[in-house]
Design a protein around this motif. Sequence first.
Motif, PDB file in Angstrom:
ATOM      1  N   ASP A 139      -4.016  12.027  28.366  1.00 15.11           N
ATOM      2  CA  ASP A 139      -2.975  13.066  28.310  1.00 15.11           C
ATOM      3  C   ASP A 139      -1.730  12.624  29.073  1.00 15.11           C
ATOM      4  O   ASP A 139      -0.605  12.866  28.633  1.00 15.11           O
ATOM      5  CB  ASP A 139      -3.493  14.379  28.891  1.00 15.11           C
ATOM      6  CG  ASP A 139      -4.587  14.998  28.042  1.00 15.11           C
ATOM      7  OD1 ASP A 139      -4.492  14.923  26.812  1.00 15.11           O
ATOM      8  OD2 ASP A 139      -5.533  15.560  28.621  1.00 15.11           O
ATOM      9  N   GLN A 158       1.022  12.380  16.246  1.00 14.76           N
ATOM     10  CA  GLN A 158      -0.271  12.913  15.821  1.00 14.76           C
ATOM     11  C   GLN A 158      -1.294  11.801  15.578  1.00 14.76           C
ATOM     12  O   GLN A 158      -2.477  11.952  15.895  1.00 14.76           O
ATOM     13  CB  GLN A 158      -0.110  13.809  14.589  1.00 14.76           C
ATOM     14  CG  GLN A 158       0.663  15.092  14.865  1.00 14.76           C
ATOM     15  CD  GLN A 158       0.120  15.880  16.045  1.00 14.76           C
ATOM     16  OE1 GLN A 158      -1.088  16.063  16.196  1.00 14.76           O
ATOM     17  NE2 GLN A 158       1.024  16.335  16.908  1.00 14.76           N
ATOM     18  N   ALA A 162      -4.775  11.419  17.568  1.00 16.62           N
ATOM     19  CA  ALA A 162      -6.033  11.272  16.821  1.00 16.62           C
ATOM     20  C   ALA A 162      -6.806  10.039  17.284  1.00 16.62           C
ATOM     21  O   ALA A 162      -8.028  10.082  17.442  1.00 16.62           O
ATOM     22  CB  ALA A 162      -5.750  11.196  15.320  1.00 16.62           C
ATOM     23  N   LYS A 165      -7.337  10.417  21.653  1.00 17.71           N
ATOM     24  CA  LYS A 165      -8.026  11.603  22.170  1.00 17.71           C
ATOM     25  C   LYS A 165      -9.198  12.025  21.304  1.00 17.71           C
ATOM     26  O   LYS A 165     -10.195  12.524  21.808  1.00 17.71           O
ATOM     27  CB  LYS A 165      -7.038  12.773  22.293  1.00 17.71           C
ATOM     28  CG  LYS A 165      -6.066  12.615  23.447  1.00 17.71           C
ATOM     29  CD  LYS A 165      -5.259  13.854  23.677  1.00 17.71           C
ATOM     30  CE  LYS A 165      -6.074  15.046  23.948  1.00 17.71           C
ATOM     31  NZ  LYS A 165      -6.251  15.518  25.266  1.00 17.71           N
ATOM     32  N   GLU A 166      -9.066  11.839  20.003  1.00 20.06           N
ATOM     33  CA  GLU A 166     -10.114  12.284  19.081  1.00 20.06           C
ATOM     34  C   GLU A 166     -10.962  11.127  18.572  1.00 20.06           C
ATOM     35  O   GLU A 166     -11.889  11.326  17.805  1.00 20.06           O
ATOM     36  CB  GLU A 166      -9.458  13.038  17.915  1.00 20.06           C
ATOM     37  CG  GLU A 166      -8.701  14.268  18.391  1.00 20.06           C
ATOM     38  CD  GLU A 166      -7.739  14.811  17.366  1.00 20.06           C
ATOM     39  OE1 GLU A 166      -7.687  14.295  16.221  1.00 20.06           O
ATOM     40  OE2 GLU A 166      -7.003  15.764  17.707  1.00 20.06           O
ATOM     41  N   LYS A 168     -10.495   8.844  16.424  1.00 23.11           N
ATOM     42  CA  LYS A 168     -10.519   8.582  14.990  1.00 23.11           C
ATOM     43  C   LYS A 168     -10.076   7.152  14.742  1.00 23.11           C
ATOM     44  O   LYS A 168      -9.172   6.638  15.403  1.00 23.11           O
ATOM     45  CB  LYS A 168      -9.601   9.564  14.241  1.00 23.11           C
ATOM     46  CG  LYS A 168     -10.137  10.982  14.321  1.00 23.11           C
ATOM     47  CD  LYS A 168      -9.322  11.930  13.507  1.00 23.11           C
ATOM     48  CE  LYS A 168      -9.932  13.326  13.604  1.00 23.11           C
ATOM     49  NZ  LYS A 168      -9.066  14.324  13.004  1.00 23.11           N
TER      50      LYS A 168
END
Length: 171
Positions: A139, A158, A162, A165-166, A168
């Motif tokens: 973050d 984005q 992704a 943090k996610e 992907k």
Amino acid sequence: MKDVVLLYDNCCIYEIVILNYFLKATSSNLVFCSVNGGNIMAMEGYSIRTEVALEDIHLSQVRSFIIPGGDISNIDYDIVYNSLKILCNSGALIAGICAGTDILEKAGLLKDVSSSKQEEFDCVRDGNIITARANAYVDFAIETAKALDLFEDEEDLQETIAFWKEFKRAL
């Protein structure tokens, strides 16, 4: 304009490595400095040669100033606090993570500012000050990169979120 990272013996490199990656990937003018110049030994055992002593940084040329956490007794010097006050007053972005936020607090920069020290949030941006807890290093990197306008557009932002943090996969 320069993006300056203040390194010191027993600082935590992992807290700033993603941000450093973002800065290098966008061809920012990244400068590693230390209080006295020369080599530092990071908490993780890396020996890092800094490029310049803090006193040799032309503060009027600083776009951002980043302080990682670690054993901040190694940067408990008037030159650090005075430099931070000058940079804050000039509008430079100042970002501290983990114990780096304690340095910002001791310099008086967190008075009347929302920060990760007073809030329930892990990463907080208030004006030109960004603070984060140690475990919020992703973050912290993204918020600092946003503040420095490092993303090409919303899609780039984005995709970065992704990936980092996610978790992907990149396409």
